[in-house]
Scaffold this motif. Sequence first.
Motif, short mmCIF file in Angstrom:
data_model
loop_
_atom_site.label_atom_id
_atom_site.label_comp_id
_atom_site.label_asym_id
_atom_site.label_seq_id
_atom_site.Cartn_x
_atom_site.Cartn_y
_atom_site.Cartn_z
N PRO A 158 -23.97 -12.41 3.80
CA PRO A 158 -24.35 -13.08 2.55
C PRO A 158 -25.15 -12.22 1.59
O PRO A 158 -25.26 -12.54 0.41
N THR A 159 -25.71 -11.12 2.08
CA THR A 159 -26.56 -10.27 1.24
C THR A 159 -25.90 -8.92 1.03
O THR A 159 -25.47 -8.28 1.99
N ALA A 160 -25.83 -8.47 -0.20
CA ALA A 160 -25.29 -7.14 -0.51
C ALA A 160 -26.22 -6.07 0.05
O ALA A 160 -27.42 -6.10 -0.19
N GLN A 161 -25.65 -5.14 0.81
CA GLN A 161 -26.49 -4.13 1.47
C GLN A 161 -26.01 -2.70 1.24
O GLN A 161 -26.72 -1.76 1.61
N GLN A 164 -28.42 -0.32 -0.63
CA GLN A 164 -29.61 0.00 0.15
C GLN A 164 -29.30 1.03 1.23
O GLN A 164 -30.09 1.95 1.48
N ALA A 188 -24.61 -9.81 -8.07
CA ALA A 188 -25.18 -10.26 -6.80
C ALA A 188 -24.28 -9.94 -5.61
O ALA A 188 -24.74 -9.90 -4.47
N GLY A 190 -22.89 -7.13 -5.13
CA GLY A 190 -23.11 -5.75 -4.72
C GLY A 190 -22.04 -4.80 -5.20
O GLY A 190 -21.56 -4.88 -6.34
N ASP A 207 -19.43 -3.62 -0.38
CA ASP A 207 -19.90 -4.91 0.10
C ASP A 207 -18.71 -5.86 0.18
O ASP A 207 -17.96 -6.02 -0.79
N GLY A 209 -18.96 -9.21 1.38
CA GLY A 209 -19.29 -10.63 1.32
C GLY A 209 -19.16 -11.31 2.67
O GLY A 209 -19.15 -10.67 3.73
N THR A 210 -19.03 -12.62 2.64
CA THR A 210 -19.04 -13.42 3.87
C THR A 210 -17.65 -13.75 4.40
O THR A 210 -17.53 -14.46 5.40
#
Length: 290
Positions: A158-161, A164, A188, A190, A207, A209-210
Motif C-alpha cells: 500500500p505504500t510507495a517505497q 526510498q 501517491a 510512487g 512501485d 501497488g497492492t
Amino acid sequence: MPNVWCQGNAVEVGEFYSAVLPQTSATTTMTYPTEGLLDFQRDFAGQALVVDVSVSGYQIRLINAGNEFRPTPAISFILTMDPLMFDGGEDEARSRTKSIWEAFVDGGQVRMELGEYPFSKLYGWVEDRFGVNWQLMLSDPAGERRPPVIPQLLFTGPTAQAQQAIDLYTGLLADSSIGMVMPHQDAAAGIMFAEFNLSGQWFSAMDGGTDHDFTFSPGLSLEVSCADQEEIDRLWEVLSSVPEAEQCGWVEDRFGVSWQIVPENMGELMAHPGAFSRMLEMKKLIIAEL
C-alpha cells in the motif's frame, strides 16, 4: 551480483540458460565440502554449490540448495535484445527474442504477452520453468545503450517505497547514481519506472501497488563483494532490519530485499580447512574467523 536460489538443480538451470540465451555460459565455481555439513545439506556433499552464469558478460549466480526459498516476480531480469548485437539486425533480434520466449514459456507462466507496447516494439514478461522472471525487450538502437541484463525491483504494498529504496542503495554503495525516474500520474502511487546505477551496474525499480500477492524473497538476492571487514560492517549496519533472517552473511533490509554481504575473496576463504562449518555458525561474516 544477483543470486538465484535453486532447488537442488543449479547445474540443470545453468545448462538451460546456456542453451537458450545468447552468448551465455555456465560454470561450477564452488562445490560443497564432503564434511562439516548440516543435516539438511548432507545430500549435497561434493556437489555443486555455486554455478556462475555469464549472459553476454553479465554475471548471475545460481545457488544450489534445498526447497526453502523460491524466486518471486518482485525481482526480475530485463533482457534487452539490441539489434546491434546481431549481424541480421532487428530481424534477427526479433527472431532470437521469440525463440527465447518460446523456451521460457515451455513449463513457465506468461505474465505479459509478447507483443508491441508503447515502450517497445516487442516486449513480454514470463516466469520460466524454474520460477525466475524475465522481461524480454527489443531495444531501440538509437537510444542510450544498456547492458544485456538489468535486474528490476518491483515494490508491492500500500505504500510507495521505490524512491526510498533507490535513495538508500545509491547513498550506501560507492560510485552510484540515479538515472531516469518516471512517476505515476498519481504521485501517491510512487514510481512507474526508474533506473539507477550501483557501483557501475544498472538496476531498475518500480512501485506496483497492492494488486500483487508476492513480495521479495531470499529466492533472489543481491550479493555485494566487500574489500574488507570495515566495508562489511558498514553495509551490514545499514541494511540489517530483520535479525531473525540473518545467517551466513545474508541480511534483509527494511524493504524486504535480501542481500549477501561477503568478502571479495570468499572463494579463497572457503578453501581454508573448516571454513564452511565456521561460516554456518555466523550471521555477519567475520573475515578473521573464516
